[in-house]
Write a protein that holds these residues in place. Sequence first.
Motif, PDB file in Angstrom:
ATOM      1  N   LEU B 176      39.211  56.546 -28.438  1.00 22.12           N
ATOM      2  CA  LEU B 176      40.236  57.523 -28.029  1.00 22.12           C
ATOM      3  C   LEU B 176      41.111  56.985 -26.890  1.00 22.12           C
ATOM      4  O   LEU B 176      42.334  57.092 -26.941  1.00 22.12           O
ATOM      5  N   PHE B 177      40.461  56.405 -25.902  1.00 18.23           N
ATOM      6  CA  PHE B 177      41.205  55.844 -24.771  1.00 18.23           C
ATOM      7  C   PHE B 177      42.168  54.762 -25.255  1.00 18.23           C
ATOM      8  O   PHE B 177      43.352  54.778 -24.945  1.00 18.23           O
ATOM      9  N   ASN B 178      41.616  53.817 -25.999  1.00 15.21           N
ATOM     10  CA  ASN B 178      42.423  52.668 -26.411  1.00 15.21           C
ATOM     11  C   ASN B 178      43.458  53.041 -27.457  1.00 15.21           C
ATOM     12  O   ASN B 178      44.516  52.420 -27.518  1.00 15.21           O
ATOM     13  N   PHE B 179      43.113  54.041 -28.228  1.00 13.27           N
ATOM     14  CA  PHE B 179      44.091  54.468 -29.235  1.00 13.27           C
ATOM     15  C   PHE B 179      45.288  55.127 -28.549  1.00 13.27           C
ATOM     16  O   PHE B 179      46.435  54.923 -28.965  1.00 13.27           O
ATOM     17  N   THR B 180      45.001  55.863 -27.506  1.00 14.57           N
ATOM     18  CA  THR B 180      46.105  56.464 -26.724  1.00 14.57           C
ATOM     19  C   THR B 180      47.007  55.355 -26.182  1.00 14.57           C
ATOM     20  O   THR B 180      48.245  55.442 -26.258  1.00 14.57           O
ATOM     21  N   GLY B 181      46.362  54.331 -25.652  1.00 16.07           N
ATOM     22  CA  GLY B 181      47.123  53.182 -25.146  1.00 16.07           C
ATOM     23  C   GLY B 181      47.932  52.533 -26.240  1.00 16.07           C
ATOM     24  O   GLY B 181      49.119  52.206 -26.057  1.00 16.07           O
ATOM     25  N   SER B 182      47.326  52.400 -27.402  1.00 18.71           N
ATOM     26  CA  SER B 182      48.016  51.763 -28.523  1.00 18.71           C
ATOM     27  C   SER B 182      49.209  52.589 -28.984  1.00 18.71           C
ATOM     28  O   SER B 182      50.248  52.040 -29.351  1.00 18.71           O
ATOM     29  N   ILE B 183      49.052  53.916 -28.942  1.00 15.81           N
ATOM     30  CA  ILE B 183      50.171  54.783 -29.352  1.00 15.81           C
ATOM     31  C   ILE B 183      51.358  54.569 -28.404  1.00 15.81           C
ATOM     32  O   ILE B 183      52.510  54.469 -28.846  1.00 15.81           O
ATOM     33  N   LEU B 184      51.045  54.465 -27.135  1.00 12.17           N
ATOM     34  CA  LEU B 184      52.122  54.222 -26.153  1.00 12.17           C
ATOM     35  C   LEU B 184      52.802  52.880 -26.414  1.00 12.17           C
ATOM     36  O   LEU B 184      54.032  52.770 -26.366  1.00 12.17           O
ATOM     37  N   LEU B 185      51.979  51.871 -26.700  1.00 12.06           N
ATOM     38  CA  LEU B 185      52.543  50.553 -27.014  1.00 12.06           C
ATOM     39  C   LEU B 185      53.415  50.641 -28.262  1.00 12.06           C
ATOM     40  O   LEU B 185      54.516  50.080 -28.320  1.00 12.06           O
ATOM     41  N   PHE B 186      52.898  51.361 -29.255  1.00 12.09           N
ATOM     42  CA  PHE B 186      53.618  51.482 -30.525  1.00 12.09           C
ATOM     43  C   PHE B 186      54.955  52.193 -30.308  1.00 12.09           C
ATOM     44  O   PHE B 186      55.994  51.754 -30.821  1.00 12.09           O
ATOM     45  N   ALA B 187      54.905  53.286 -29.515  1.00 15.13           N
ATOM     46  CA  ALA B 187      56.138  54.028 -29.233  1.00 15.13           C
ATOM     47  C   ALA B 187      57.160  53.115 -28.554  1.00 15.13           C
ATOM     48  O   ALA B 187      58.350  53.104 -28.915  1.00 15.13           O
ATOM     49  N   ALA B 188      56.688  52.338 -27.582  1.00 19.42           N
ATOM     50  CA  ALA B 188      57.579  51.431 -26.847  1.00 19.42           C
ATOM     51  C   ALA B 188      58.166  50.381 -27.780  1.00 19.42           C
ATOM     52  O   ALA B 188      59.366  50.075 -27.728  1.00 19.42           O
TER      53      ALA B 188
END
Lengths: 480, 510
Positions: B176-188
Amino acid sequence: MQFLTDNILLIYFLPLIAAFISFCGFFFKFTISSSTIKIYSLIINIIVLIYSAFLTYFFISDSNTLPILNFANWFNIGDLSVSLGLYLDKFASIFIFAIVLMCFVIQVISLQQLKENEKSNLYFGLINMLLFFMIGFISSSNLIQSVILSILTGICIYLIMNLDFEKINISRYAEKFIIIDSVGNFFLLSAIVILIYFINAYGLNYNGELLGYKNFADISADFYVYMSDINFHTICILMLAGIAAKSGLLPFHSKYLLIGENYSPIIFLSYFSLFVTGGIFVFRLLPMFDLQEKIIYCIFTYALISLIYAIICLFVLKRKNLLKSISYISVIFGTYYMAFPATMTVHSGTPHTETNLCLYFTFISILVIFISVLTMKSLYKSEICCYKSVITKSYVDIFDKAFSWFSDNILEIPRNITKIFDKYIFPLFINILGYSARVISWFISYFQNGKIQNYILYTVIFIILMLILYLMFLMGAAEV
Amino acid sequence: MFDFLSLLSLNILIFSPIAAAIITASPMFGSNPIYIRRFTKTFATFHFLYSLLFVACYNLGADTFYDELTVSGNSWLSKLGINAAFGADGFTILLCAFTSLIFLLTFILSKTMIRTKHKMYYTLMLLLLSTSLGIFCAKDMFVFLLFWQAELIPMYLLIFQWGNSKSQNIAMKYVLFNFTGSILLFAAMIALYYYGYHSNETLSSSIDFLRIYQADNIFPLFLQKFIFWCFFIGFAIKLPIVPIHTCYTSIQTESATPINIISSSILINTAAYGLIRFNLDLFPEMFIEYAPNIMILAIISIVWTSLCVFKQKDIVKISAYINIFYMGIFLLGLSSLNKTGFDGAIFVMFANMLIAAALSILVGFVSQYFKTKSLHEISGLGRFTPRFMFLSYTIIFSIIGIPFTASFAGFFNVFTGAFSAEFSNELLPKICTCIAILSIIFIYSCALKLFNIVFCGTNNTQKKFYDITGHRLMAILVICFCIILFGCFPNILLDFYNNVTDMLVEILRV
């Protein structure tokens, strides 16, 4: 001489080889017996001792040229490079001889004391390791190298102190010791970081060697010119605080107490290393401190405060706890040792030289009285065992009577301390001892063809001998 | 002379672990753990030697390595501008070699630490090796993201399967933590990609192209700020920095030792790498603007962790907090915006790779000896294990940055660089540096306390402990050797990535 300077690296790597042999004897069970390994270690030490004796002799007798070797560029700090090298002068050669002699004596004494200890090989290895780092430290070619090697010296003392790690108290003392040492590292590293900042800002790098001792006087002079007073003072005070913490001076004197809870050879070796660390740092940084009279006076004031504090503590203790007493004597000695090089002003003849010499003799006189009395007392009726502070039982001898009389009176001093010192003690010392200092220095200089360098040199030798003598006294006291 | 360069292919380096994973998972080996283990160790040894070949060739004059994974001669998803391009400079090559070494040592140590489901374990570990290398070498941001996301799967399964009682919850927390981070990266990345496309009508997600767009200032300021912080938070979650560090400490507490080694020495450095490559490299203006804030974050991280370490009674948590402290130092170096600071930050990254692995091994051994992680129940190991004790000295001293150990040069450069940082508030970098140097004393005392509790004193239990031998001794010796080697000769590393830090400084100047 040529041979000595060409093969100078021998003096560094022989202790390292001895350490390696001893470590191998501990970690890997060889067919060679433990005592044979110790003998190898001693033989190597004798070779180093002879080598250092010759080196010292040649440096004292002749040699205006200083061998400076830069081995390698160690690492880069941005565009600046930190090099590893050696810088040998008379001062360094004398100290190398002293430390080698001390380590040799300690090893000889330890042969008997640690005979039954299964970790004796490890102990010998660590002593040789300490010797290696100490020699490196004494002959460092730049300030960064000095700090780095002083850190490693501290680590070595920690390891030696922690030799009997099964005794949890010993480990805790060793841990506390190294934490106090790390405070010193913090101050010194902070000072270096600030210095490098200014070197970068003003482009003060001399011949590519960062903070090298060869050009330290020029670099310091430039710092003094470029920096504001507050920055210069901050750096000097950080360095002084670092030196105080590294050499266990006030308020870091608990270092001595912590070391005191150990085998007696370890105590003496550690005390000696701490003294040498403080002395070398002050001597090498003197061109910087000497630029401002305020800093020199700061050292003296600090030394005086420590001295007074230690003396008062000694009397308050009333010699009930010998270990603490010896620790406080060491503080006195260490303080003196730190203040002493400041008397050897680089620019002899500056207005404050006279005062320096005056204060120097003040220290000497006080020290001679207290150290001789206390060590004699220690020899006379006392004992120190390993791992416990022993309280002396009786107070019948003449020294104790003198002490109790003196302590009863001297404890009145704190009540009027500022008044007494301002009005009576300082002027008295400066006036009376100032004249005697002048006379004595003139007298010595006259017999040495008027060369102030020789005067300084012989004083250094005298101090080192006194130091060794003092430690031997303590060692004797501990063995009683 | 034989042309070694012709042998070198980044595709082989990155994808050969996947091939090895397929072989390990195949029915060929059955479920015999000995064969699986031996095969994996042999493969990892060759893989490490192959990565060393890259290092040697780089030393011989090869500036960069470039490879592209093509499908029947065409770039992968070429219509969308995505191509599986991989590149490596001195910095990346070193990261690959270190990763390969750490994985090899982990495989060696897994013999005594992993007792069940060997086939699955080694397969997942090989996949993790491949994804880590992919992250380091990716030249395309979507390929980077692909490997970044792919890393979650083996890690989730590894934490889940070989952890303690709470490992299921922790594995979920990690995802969950890392997926949240990945979503932010993906959005960027999506924002970057489409804005770049609409502005220039050039369709490419290559990081090099993005750098060119950035140089032309085609991205508006608000978008730059948004993307910068998306990247920063995305990487900070994995780095980790306070206050988003709780997931990392939980993983360390609940996972098996080999997984701890990988997560502490490799995975957190992937995030550090991301910060350099994306935040600093692509958004230098934003980095300059927010450097004081990042420095403050770094100091909070350093101070908080150095204070937290004192309270801990769990040896694994102490090790985790020390790793977070190291990442704080890394961030401090990065925020200094000068060559000295960058040199130090990258050096701290490499030092952390070794020291975190060594510390995890140390903690793993101790908890294996005593069957507990609580400091109250551990004491007096040194008497039985002198070799292990004196090797642990090296590790403990390297943690606190003693000279001639790997972290010293890094720390020194970071502090010097941070002190010289030029911000509008002149006092901030000075104060921050002093606090950082001061906090080392806390870590110093805590590391020594840990050592004293574990090794010193007496052990009252009747249990007999045996000193480390064989493969365990070899693994820890290798790490200690590397720690001392890079401590004595830091220029070996500094020279490798010198041009990378020069380039970063150049980008900041422009």
